[in-house]
Design an enzyme around this catalytic site. Structure first.
Site, mmCIF file in Angstrom:
data_model
loop_
_atom_site.group_PDB
_atom_site.id
_atom_site.type_symbol
_atom_site.label_atom_id
_atom_site.label_comp_id
_atom_site.label_asym_id
_atom_site.label_seq_id
_atom_site.Cartn_x
_atom_site.Cartn_y
_atom_site.Cartn_z
ATOM 1 N N ASP A 1 0.849 -1.049 -0.005
ATOM 2 C CA ASP A 1 -0.074 0.038 0.076
ATOM 3 C C ASP A 1 0.896 1.239 0.073
ATOM 4 O O ASP A 1 0.367 2.496 -0.247
ATOM 5 C CB ASP A 1 -0.845 -0.102 0.979
ATOM 6 C CG ASP A 1 -0.278 0.165 2.625
ATOM 7 O OD1 ASP A 1 0.769 -0.209 2.537
ATOM 8 O OD2 ASP A 1 -1.262 0.245 3.450
ATOM 9 N N SER A 2 2.280 1.091 -0.038
ATOM 10 C CA SER A 2 3.201 2.223 -0.282
ATOM 11 C C SER A 2 3.030 2.826 -1.440
ATOM 12 O O SER A 2 3.673 3.821 -1.838
ATOM 13 C CB SER A 2 4.649 1.757 -0.092
ATOM 14 O OG SER A 2 4.886 0.510 -0.682
ATOM 15 N N ASP B 1 -1.181 -6.209 -0.101
ATOM 16 C CA ASP B 1 -1.150 -5.616 1.152
ATOM 17 C C ASP B 1 -2.445 -5.120 1.437
ATOM 18 O O ASP B 1 -3.230 -4.390 0.602
ATOM 19 C CB ASP B 1 -0.303 -4.426 0.885
ATOM 20 C CG ASP B 1 0.588 -3.997 2.178
ATOM 21 O OD1 ASP B 1 0.171 -4.949 3.092
ATOM 22 O OD2 ASP B 1 1.202 -3.060 2.264
ATOM 23 N N LYS C 1 -0.877 -9.510 3.303
ATOM 24 C CA LYS C 1 0.002 -8.945 4.371
ATOM 25 C C LYS C 1 -0.693 -8.021 4.903
ATOM 26 O O LYS C 1 -1.445 -7.376 4.241
ATOM 27 C CB LYS C 1 1.373 -8.391 3.590
ATOM 28 C CG LYS C 1 2.280 -7.689 4.867
ATOM 29 C CD LYS C 1 3.326 -7.129 4.350
ATOM 30 C CE LYS C 1 3.317 -5.735 3.914
ATOM 31 N NZ LYS C 1 2.617 -4.815 4.662
ATOM 32 N N GLU D 1 -0.790 -5.257 8.808
ATOM 33 C CA GLU D 1 0.176 -4.861 9.706
ATOM 34 C C GLU D 1 -0.160 -5.092 11.120
ATOM 35 O O GLU D 1 -1.680 -4.962 11.450
ATOM 36 C CB GLU D 1 0.183 -3.192 9.577
ATOM 37 C CG GLU D 1 0.917 -2.872 8.101
ATOM 38 C CD GLU D 1 1.357 -1.421 7.896
ATOM 39 O OE1 GLU D 1 0.870 -0.686 8.867
ATOM 40 O OE2 GLU D 1 1.578 -1.055 6.839
ATOM 41 N N GLU E 1 10.103 -4.352 10.232
ATOM 42 C CA GLU E 1 10.374 -2.959 9.571
ATOM 43 C C GLU E 1 11.018 -1.923 10.522
ATOM 44 O O GLU E 1 10.505 -1.888 11.646
ATOM 45 C CB GLU E 1 9.080 -2.481 8.921
ATOM 46 C CG GLU E 1 9.510 -1.101 8.546
ATOM 47 C CD GLU E 1 8.741 -0.221 7.271
ATOM 48 O OE1 GLU E 1 7.630 -1.137 7.028
ATOM 49 O OE2 GLU E 1 8.745 0.747 6.948
#
Ligand code: KIV
Length: 282
Positions: A46-47, A85, A115, A117, A184
């Site tokens: 999602d970056s 993501d 993925k 978070e 990260e």
């Protein structure tokens, strides 16, 4: 053409201490180049909100954005393990919503895994998604979607208290059924401990060497993302410089009528006279 890897291959690579190289990609050409280069896997992060769309962070990114970019990447890299993501808001609300969102990545974009978070606080969602038969990658440490709570894009696990929290998160993520985890912006000492402690592959983005592989954001490693460069990035190319130079040369060529040249135009197939007669008709 190399056979597409599965999560079992990544487990085996961990056992053999063979490192996994992966990058983020958001578009067809980058995915094509990554597959041609032999990348082990691709994260459609999602970056994309920051790298492709120019947002300040990842919060505004929607499921629709993510699915569309995953589809582009899958077309470019049909034989690469790809991870979708989960964007902010697509899994925090409930286990049901998390499973529904995760399933969309597989059904609509042919992703191999998702993925999300967070550690302990999303263990229930990880369990639900994993029980639905979907490969889950956890992501702890600097979690950009909660950078507000972290006080910005800050390294994590630098103090004993913070490291304790990370270790608990890592154990919770594995315990809930995730099949890999990404750390990260974490110091290598903590990365090494977590890697030894867990059975699942542990990957790093800014978390040092002692783990099972490395991820970099394509915009950072190619020198395309201009807003800032995190300390953990190694820049392998300066695509911005190459592009700006090419654009400048093109502008100059257009202004000076150096482009297009004869080899860039289509040639008429009948005599000039015939064309002149045609032009006189109007
Ligand atoms: O969106 C992304 O690219 C990520 C990385 C920062 C790990 O989640």
């Amino acid at each position: 053409m190399a056979k597409k890897k599965t999560i079992l291959d990544f487990m085996e690579m961990k056992d053999k201490d063979e490192k996994v190289a992966w990058i983020t990609a958001y578009d067809f050409p980058t995915a094509q180049f990554a597959e041609k280069a032999g990348m082990d896997m691709i994260l459609v992060g999602d970056s994309l909100g920051m790298v492709v769309k120019g947002y300040k962070g990842t919060i505004p990114v929607t499921m629709e954005d993510c699915i569309a970019h995953c589809q582009d990447v899958r077309r470019g890299a049909p034989n690469t393990f790809c991870i979708g993501d989960m964007p902010f808001g697509s899994y925090q609300v409930s286990d049901e919503k998390a499973v529904e969102s995760a399933a969309r990545f597989l059904k609509e974009a042919d992703m191999d895994a998702i993925k999300l978070e967070g550690g302990e606080r999303v263990a229930s969602q990880i369990k639900a998604i994993s029980e639905a038969g979907i490969v889950v990658f956890g992501h702890i440490g600097l979690t950009p979607q909660s950078s507000g709570q972290l006080g910005g894009f800050k390294a994590q696990g630098l103090t004993v208290d913070s490291a304790r929290g990370l270790i608990k998160d890592a154990l919770a993520v594995e315990g809930a059924g995730a099949q890999a985890i990404l750390l990260e912006a974490v110091p290598p000492e903590v990365t090494e401990f977590i890697t030894d402690k867990l059975d699942i592959p542990v990957y790093s983005i800014g978390a040092g060497l002692p783990c099972d592989g490395q991820l970099l954001i394509c915009g950072d490693m190619l020198g395309m993302f201009q807003a800032f460069t995190p300390k953990f990035v190694k820049q392998y190319a300066d695509v911005a410089e190459i592009e700006i130079k090419a654009f400048k040369e093109y502008i100059e060529d257009v202004k000076n009528e150096e482009f297009p040249k004869d080899e860039h135009v289509y040639h008429i197939k009948e005599s000039k006279e015939k064309f002149e007669r045609l032009f006189k008709e109007f």
